[in-house]
Design a protein around this motif. Structure first.
Motif, mmCIF file in Angstrom:
data_model
loop_
_atom_site.group_PDB
_atom_site.id
_atom_site.type_symbol
_atom_site.label_atom_id
_atom_site.label_comp_id
_atom_site.label_asym_id
_atom_site.label_seq_id
_atom_site.Cartn_x
_atom_site.Cartn_y
_atom_site.Cartn_z
ATOM 1 N N ALA A 89 0.742 -0.945 0.010
ATOM 2 C CA ALA A 89 0.150 -0.070 -0.101
ATOM 3 C C ALA A 89 1.008 1.179 -0.117
ATOM 4 O O ALA A 89 1.701 1.352 0.888
ATOM 5 C CB ALA A 89 -0.796 0.121 1.128
ATOM 6 N N LEU A 90 0.653 2.148 -0.853
ATOM 7 C CA LEU A 90 1.177 3.424 -0.777
ATOM 8 C C LEU A 90 0.626 4.559 -0.297
ATOM 9 O O LEU A 90 -0.610 4.487 -0.675
ATOM 10 C CB LEU A 90 1.573 3.965 -2.509
ATOM 11 C CG LEU A 90 2.292 5.169 -2.499
ATOM 12 C CD1 LEU A 90 3.892 4.964 -1.887
ATOM 13 C CD2 LEU A 90 2.297 5.883 -3.881
ATOM 14 N N THR A 91 1.032 4.850 0.887
ATOM 15 C CA THR A 91 0.141 5.826 1.747
ATOM 16 C C THR A 91 0.702 6.937 2.269
ATOM 17 O O THR A 91 0.969 7.236 3.402
ATOM 18 C CB THR A 91 -0.205 4.965 3.034
ATOM 19 O OG1 THR A 91 1.250 4.438 3.725
ATOM 20 C CG2 THR A 91 -1.160 3.847 2.931
ATOM 21 N N ASP A 92 1.156 7.780 1.326
ATOM 22 C CA ASP A 92 1.587 9.010 1.487
ATOM 23 C C ASP A 92 0.804 9.982 2.272
ATOM 24 O O ASP A 92 -0.541 9.764 2.168
ATOM 25 C CB ASP A 92 2.150 9.851 0.106
ATOM 26 C CG ASP A 92 3.577 9.211 -0.334
ATOM 27 O OD1 ASP A 92 4.345 8.895 0.354
ATOM 28 O OD2 ASP A 92 3.455 8.757 -1.596
ATOM 29 N N HIS A 93 1.576 10.877 2.948
ATOM 30 C CA HIS A 93 0.812 11.720 3.963
ATOM 31 C C HIS A 93 -0.043 12.857 3.232
ATOM 32 O O HIS A 93 0.272 13.560 2.290
ATOM 33 C CB HIS A 93 1.706 12.700 4.891
ATOM 34 C CG HIS A 93 2.509 11.946 5.677
ATOM 35 N ND1 HIS A 93 1.760 11.337 6.968
ATOM 36 C CD2 HIS A 93 3.837 11.445 5.741
ATOM 37 C CE1 HIS A 93 2.939 10.565 7.463
ATOM 38 N NE2 HIS A 93 3.841 10.554 6.876
ATOM 39 N N ASP A 94 -1.222 12.898 3.424
ATOM 40 C CA ASP A 94 -2.404 13.765 2.921
ATOM 41 C C ASP A 94 -2.415 13.857 1.387
ATOM 42 O O ASP A 94 -2.762 15.230 0.958
ATOM 43 C CB ASP A 94 -2.219 15.094 3.823
ATOM 44 C CG ASP A 94 -2.335 14.850 5.293
ATOM 45 O OD1 ASP A 94 -3.107 14.490 5.797
ATOM 46 O OD2 ASP A 94 -1.018 15.337 5.858
ATOM 47 N N THR A 95 -2.034 13.015 0.659
ATOM 48 C CA THR A 95 -2.050 13.146 -0.764
ATOM 49 C C THR A 95 -2.201 11.765 -1.465
ATOM 50 O O THR A 95 -1.966 10.727 -0.977
ATOM 51 C CB THR A 95 -0.529 13.797 -1.220
ATOM 52 O OG1 THR A 95 -0.695 13.979 -2.675
ATOM 53 C CG2 THR A 95 0.444 12.974 -0.816
ATOM 54 N N THR A 96 -2.691 11.805 -2.859
ATOM 55 C CA THR A 96 -2.723 10.713 -3.627
ATOM 56 C C THR A 96 -1.872 10.955 -4.790
ATOM 57 O O THR A 96 -1.949 10.265 -5.807
ATOM 58 C CB THR A 96 -4.243 10.617 -4.132
ATOM 59 O OG1 THR A 96 -4.658 11.611 -4.971
ATOM 60 C CG2 THR A 96 -5.050 10.397 -2.796
ATOM 61 N N ALA A 97 -1.042 11.909 -4.688
ATOM 62 C CA ALA A 97 -0.157 12.247 -5.965
ATOM 63 C C ALA A 97 0.639 11.058 -6.480
ATOM 64 O O ALA A 97 1.097 11.024 -7.647
ATOM 65 C CB ALA A 97 0.744 13.413 -5.520
ATOM 66 N N GLY A 98 1.220 9.880 -5.620
ATOM 67 C CA GLY A 98 2.028 8.922 -6.299
ATOM 68 C C GLY A 98 1.385 7.977 -6.697
ATOM 69 O O GLY A 98 1.861 6.936 -7.163
ATOM 70 N N TRP A 99 -0.053 7.754 -6.602
ATOM 71 C CA TRP A 99 -0.798 6.730 -7.185
ATOM 72 C C TRP A 99 -0.565 6.204 -8.493
ATOM 73 O O TRP A 99 -0.439 5.085 -8.839
ATOM 74 C CB TRP A 99 -2.445 7.187 -6.779
ATOM 75 C CG TRP A 99 -2.903 7.043 -5.519
ATOM 76 C CD1 TRP A 99 -1.962 6.725 -4.321
ATOM 77 C CD2 TRP A 99 -4.175 6.999 -5.097
ATOM 78 N NE1 TRP A 99 -2.899 6.828 -3.343
ATOM 79 C CE2 TRP A 99 -4.341 6.746 -3.488
ATOM 80 C CE3 TRP A 99 -5.324 6.901 -5.684
ATOM 81 C CZ2 TRP A 99 -5.318 6.783 -2.755
ATOM 82 C CZ3 TRP A 99 -6.497 6.868 -5.062
ATOM 83 C CH2 TRP A 99 -6.480 6.703 -3.364
ATOM 84 N N ALA A 100 -0.691 7.405 -9.521
ATOM 85 C CA ALA A 100 -0.423 6.985 -10.821
ATOM 86 C C ALA A 100 0.690 6.298 -11.349
ATOM 87 O O ALA A 100 0.743 5.280 -11.801
ATOM 88 C CB ALA A 100 -0.632 8.330 -11.564
ATOM 89 N N GLN A 101 1.970 6.916 -10.719
ATOM 90 C CA GLN A 101 3.134 6.410 -11.127
ATOM 91 C C GLN A 101 3.280 5.056 -10.429
ATOM 92 O O GLN A 101 3.894 3.909 -11.151
ATOM 93 C CB GLN A 101 4.328 7.271 -10.571
ATOM 94 C CG GLN A 101 5.598 6.950 -10.882
ATOM 95 C CD GLN A 101 6.853 7.515 -10.478
ATOM 96 O OE1 GLN A 101 7.722 6.924 -9.574
ATOM 97 N NE2 GLN A 101 6.856 8.880 -10.378
#
Length: 283
Positions: free
Chosen positions: A33-45
């Motif tokens: 799971a990619l769970t960056d802080h307060d963002t979904t910016a990394g999902w697509a990559q």
């Protein structure tokens, strides 16, 4: 192996989102799971790297919240899995937090600059494009300036909440955020709820109140929990009918945490996917 808590350069990790999946593959982790802080910016990559790495992706976010308890307010990190990234209410809450983190980081950089050779430009140089700016980036700037040797040293000293350089930031109420995650079709799980080294932690009554608001799970198996904390949290989860997860909280070279060092069972992942709006991205 299933690791449900990692970070990339979209927030305070040191790997690009695709590199998180590469690290997972190298460690034998099959779902991350990619769970960056307060963002979904990394999902697509990260999703684009699934076919190449063979690692399935659970899209998530670690949301900064604040709980009001009888003992006072405290910071609580809430993992949200498989929610609609375009949900207006949840997105607005994360955007407000990100904006306030930015102004907070600027102010902390100004305070640090009064005593150490660190500027805001130095902090920006340690931050990824469109990343959620946080204390780890301030720590990295201090490391580069030779003020401290590691992030951990910075967090234990000048970036500690008790230090004069520390500035708090806005965070939505935890119970309200649990409800917002559910409304967005997500699955809310409290991250490292027994990590006493980070400050005060939720009591059993606090967790019960969040369960009443719709909390789905607790991250029990985590490096910041000792054996007693894990036993307590596992028993509490059983009592409140909450899911139990395990995760690394991987940050690349930003922390000692090793990807896959704690894991979640396939049965729990299946329940998370069943409850979430989004599907797991599989090879």
């Amino acid at each position: 192996m299933i690791d449900l808590h990692t970070h990339s350069r979209a927030s305070d990790g040191t790997d690009q989102p695709a590199q998180v999946l590469e690290a997972a593959a190298a460690a034998g982790v099959r779902v991350v799971a990619l769970t960056d802080h307060d963002t979904t910016a990394g999902w697509a990559q990260a999703a684009a790297a699934v076919p190449r790495t063979g690692v399935a992706l659970v899209r998530g976010t670690e949301i900064s919240t604040r709980a009001s308890t009888p003992a006072g307010g405290m910071s609580v990190h809430l993992l949200s899995y498989l929610h609609d990234p375009d949900d207006v209410v949840l997105r607005a809450a994360c955007d407000r937090t990100r904006d306030d983190r930015l102004s907070r980081a600027r102010r902390m950089a100004e305070l640090l600059g009064e005593d150490f050779p660190v500027t805001w430009d130095d902090v920006v140089a340690q931050t990824g494009d469109d990343a959620t700016v946080g204390r780890p980036h301030l720590a990295d700037a201090l490391v580069v300036a030779g003020v401290v040797a590691t992030r951990d040293e910075a967090f234990a000293t000048m970036l500690h909440p008790g230090a004069r350089y520390y500035v708090p930031h806005y965070a939505p109420a935890t119970a309200d955020t649990v409800r917002a995650v559910l409304a967005a079709g997500g699955v809310p799980v409290v991250a490292h709820p027994g990590a006493g080294g980070r400050g005060r932690t939720l009591t059993d009554d606090d967790v019960a109140a969040l369960a009443a608001a719709g909390l789905v799970g607790l991250e029990v198996d985590h490096r910041d929990h000792d054996a007693a904390a894990r036993d307590r949290l596992r028993g509490l989860a059983h009592e409140l009918d909450l899911l139990v997860t395990g995760s690394s909280d991987y940050h690349g070279t930003g922390k000692l945490n090793r990807i896959g060092e704690h894991t979640t069972s396939p049965e729990v992942l299946a329940q998370i996917e069943e409850r979430g709006t989004l599907d797991v991205v599989r090879p």
